[in-house]
Motif scaffolding. Structure first.
Motif, mmCIF file in Angstrom:
data_model
loop_
_atom_site.group_PDB
_atom_site.id
_atom_site.type_symbol
_atom_site.label_atom_id
_atom_site.label_comp_id
_atom_site.label_asym_id
_atom_site.label_seq_id
_atom_site.Cartn_x
_atom_site.Cartn_y
_atom_site.Cartn_z
ATOM 1 N N ALA A 123 0.813 -1.213 0.000
ATOM 2 C CA ALA A 123 0.000 0.000 0.000
ATOM 3 C C ALA A 123 0.848 1.265 0.000
ATOM 4 O O ALA A 123 0.460 2.280 -0.574
ATOM 5 C CB ALA A 123 -0.921 -0.002 1.221
ATOM 6 N N PHE A 124 2.012 1.215 0.640
ATOM 7 C CA PHE A 124 2.877 2.395 0.794
ATOM 8 C C PHE A 124 4.279 2.035 0.301
ATOM 9 O O PHE A 124 5.137 1.616 1.073
ATOM 10 C CB PHE A 124 2.941 2.825 2.256
ATOM 11 C CG PHE A 124 1.591 2.963 2.912
ATOM 12 C CD1 PHE A 124 0.820 4.090 2.720
ATOM 13 C CD2 PHE A 124 1.092 1.952 3.720
ATOM 14 C CE1 PHE A 124 -0.418 4.218 3.316
ATOM 15 C CE2 PHE A 124 -0.148 2.073 4.324
ATOM 16 C CZ PHE A 124 -0.911 3.194 4.120
ATOM 17 N N PRO A 125 4.554 2.192 -0.982
ATOM 18 C CA PRO A 125 5.810 1.700 -1.567
ATOM 19 C C PRO A 125 6.980 2.653 -1.369
ATOM 20 O O PRO A 125 7.398 3.361 -2.279
ATOM 21 C CB PRO A 125 5.455 1.563 -3.046
ATOM 22 C CG PRO A 125 4.467 2.663 -3.276
ATOM 23 C CD PRO A 125 3.660 2.774 -1.994
ATOM 24 N N LEU A 126 7.523 2.695 -0.188
ATOM 25 C CA LEU A 126 8.652 3.582 0.085
ATOM 26 C C LEU A 126 9.951 2.955 -0.434
ATOM 27 O O LEU A 126 10.229 1.789 -0.169
ATOM 28 C CB LEU A 126 8.766 3.851 1.585
ATOM 29 C CG LEU A 126 7.540 4.516 2.215
ATOM 30 C CD1 LEU A 126 7.754 4.694 3.712
ATOM 31 C CD2 LEU A 126 7.252 5.844 1.564
ATOM 32 N N PRO A 127 10.751 3.715 -1.173
ATOM 33 C CA PRO A 127 11.990 3.174 -1.727
ATOM 34 C C PRO A 127 13.007 2.860 -0.632
ATOM 35 O O PRO A 127 12.942 3.414 0.465
ATOM 36 C CB PRO A 127 12.512 4.317 -2.617
ATOM 37 C CG PRO A 127 11.364 5.241 -2.795
ATOM 38 C CD PRO A 127 10.516 5.102 -1.580
ATOM 39 N N PRO A 128 13.973 1.967 -0.915
ATOM 40 C CA PRO A 128 15.062 1.712 0.033
ATOM 41 C C PRO A 128 15.816 2.997 0.347
ATOM 42 O O PRO A 128 16.006 3.848 -0.523
ATOM 43 C CB PRO A 128 15.953 0.717 -0.722
ATOM 44 C CG PRO A 128 15.059 0.083 -1.729
ATOM 45 C CD PRO A 128 14.072 1.141 -2.134
ATOM 46 N N GLY A 129 16.226 3.156 1.588
ATOM 47 C CA GLY A 129 16.945 4.362 1.978
ATOM 48 C C GLY A 129 16.064 5.569 2.145
ATOM 49 O O GLY A 129 16.535 6.706 2.118
ATOM 50 N N PHE A 130 14.750 5.359 2.313
ATOM 51 C CA PHE A 130 13.814 6.466 2.458
ATOM 52 C C PHE A 130 14.197 7.363 3.636
ATOM 53 O O PHE A 130 14.425 6.891 4.742
ATOM 54 C CB PHE A 130 12.398 5.902 2.671
ATOM 55 C CG PHE A 130 11.387 6.934 3.107
ATOM 56 C CD1 PHE A 130 10.982 7.928 2.242
ATOM 57 C CD2 PHE A 130 10.860 6.901 4.386
ATOM 58 C CE1 PHE A 130 10.051 8.865 2.630
ATOM 59 C CE2 PHE A 130 9.930 7.833 4.786
ATOM 60 C CZ PHE A 130 9.522 8.818 3.912
ATOM 61 N N HIS A 131 14.259 8.668 3.388
ATOM 62 C CA HIS A 131 14.604 9.624 4.435
ATOM 63 C C HIS A 131 13.524 10.678 4.637
ATOM 64 O O HIS A 131 13.742 11.640 5.364
ATOM 65 C CB HIS A 131 15.940 10.309 4.117
ATOM 66 C CG HIS A 131 17.103 9.365 4.112
ATOM 67 N ND1 HIS A 131 17.519 8.669 5.221
ATOM 68 C CD2 HIS A 131 17.916 8.974 3.098
ATOM 69 C CE1 HIS A 131 18.564 7.910 4.911
ATOM 70 N NE2 HIS A 131 18.818 8.076 3.628
ATOM 71 N N GLY A 132 12.391 10.510 4.003
ATOM 72 C CA GLY A 132 11.261 11.383 4.298
ATOM 73 C C GLY A 132 11.013 12.524 3.332
ATOM 74 O O GLY A 132 9.908 13.015 3.241
ATOM 75 N N ARG A 133 12.012 12.957 2.574
ATOM 76 C CA ARG A 133 11.800 14.073 1.647
ATOM 77 C C ARG A 133 12.087 13.614 0.224
ATOM 78 O O ARG A 133 13.219 13.668 -0.252
ATOM 79 C CB ARG A 133 12.681 15.263 2.017
ATOM 80 C CG ARG A 133 12.367 16.525 1.213
ATOM 81 C CD ARG A 133 13.254 17.684 1.657
ATOM 82 N NE ARG A 133 13.001 18.889 0.899
ATOM 83 C CZ ARG A 133 12.086 19.804 1.204
ATOM 84 N NH1 ARG A 133 11.337 19.625 2.265
ATOM 85 N NH2 ARG A 133 11.914 20.874 0.470
ATOM 86 N N LEU A 134 11.061 13.137 -0.439
ATOM 87 C CA LEU A 134 11.183 12.641 -1.795
ATOM 88 C C LEU A 134 10.222 13.385 -2.706
ATOM 89 O O LEU A 134 9.231 13.956 -2.254
ATOM 90 C CB LEU A 134 10.867 11.138 -1.848
ATOM 91 C CG LEU A 134 11.819 10.202 -1.112
ATOM 92 C CD1 LEU A 134 11.274 8.778 -1.132
ATOM 93 C CD2 LEU A 134 13.205 10.240 -1.733
ATOM 94 N N ARG A 135 10.505 13.336 -3.999
ATOM 95 C CA ARG A 135 9.645 13.938 -5.016
ATOM 96 C C ARG A 135 8.913 12.790 -5.704
ATOM 97 O O ARG A 135 9.522 11.980 -6.411
ATOM 98 C CB ARG A 135 10.491 14.739 -6.003
ATOM 99 C CG ARG A 135 11.218 15.904 -5.339
ATOM 100 C CD ARG A 135 12.452 16.321 -6.130
ATOM 101 N NE ARG A 135 12.150 16.817 -7.462
ATOM 102 C CZ ARG A 135 11.987 18.107 -7.763
ATOM 103 N NH1 ARG A 135 12.100 19.041 -6.816
ATOM 104 N NH2 ARG A 135 11.741 18.491 -8.995
#
Length: 220
Positions: free
Chosen positions: A7-19
């Motif tokens: 449901a929430f596909p966060l990439p590896p190394g997610f740090h919270g500020r992505l585009r």
């Protein structure tokens, strides 16, 4: 809320500020044109990822002929074939049906992310019929990509005229994710004639959605 990678596909190394670009739809089935506009948006808007929001049920479309969510999600996975194009079931997980509600929920859940909603020109042409479309346009920047036969209709639409004061030039595409909403960018792109409606009409009755998706990739 419990984290669910589907449901929430966060990439590896997610740090919270992505585009993040958001492409919503039924994906009934997903096809090569979805992938093409996603790749264009990744490049031109300098996005970290594009999420395909596979809708549980589009309120403007009939339930007749709508494949199961699991089948449509698999179709999207088969077609996307890119590490930064991420099909997901966010709307099912949080229980939203309307894009305005989904956009606001995403902004609340991920306040540090920079979201852009990706629309085909056909959707801009009919945006006035979406629930709370003005609230939707005020929730996050919009990027409109060309669709065959809809360029003129999109330009003449009520939404296009309402958002004209907030329109960016194509040369400012990379700045769109950082702009406060409302913000609108019309992005010229390759006009792929594929649509899910045409695919469903053309495919044999016994052909699976996933199989058609693989043939679409082969033709590209």
């Amino acid at each position: 809320m419990k984290y669910d990678a589907q449901a929430f596909p966060l990439p590896p190394g997610f740090h919270g500020r992505l585009r993040i670009g958001l492409l919503g739809g039924s994906f009934n089935p997903a096809h090569a044109a979805h992938r093409e506009i996603s790749l264009i948006a990744l490049h031109r808007l300098k996005l970290d990822a594009v999420w395909w929001l596979v809708s549980p049920q589009n309120p403007l479309k009939s339930v007749t002929g709508m494949a199961a969510l699991s089948a449509r999600l698999q179709s999207a996975r088969d077609i996307s074939a890119h590490p930064r194009i991420m099909p997901c079931t966010f709307e099912s997980a949080i229980g939203t049906r309307y894009s305005a509600d989904t956009a606001r929920a995403l902004r609340k859940l991920y306040p540090r992310m920079r979201f852009v909603w990706l629309l085909g020109a056909d959707n801009l042409a009919q945006l006035r019929y979406w629930k709370d479309w003005r609230g939707f346009a005020a929730a996050m920047p919009l990027c409109v990509l060309d669709r065959p036969g809809y360029t003129g209709k999109a330009a003449a639409s009520l939404a296009a005229h309402a958002l004209q004061p907030h329109r960016l030039a194509m040369s400012d595409a990379a700045a769109l994710p950082d702009r406060a909403a409302p913000a609108l960018l019309r992005l010229q792109s390759k006009l792929n004639p594929l649509s899910a409606t045409l695919i469903r009409a053309a495919q044999p009755a016994k052909a699976s959605i996933a199989a058609f998706g693989r043939r679409s990739i082969t033709r590209k």
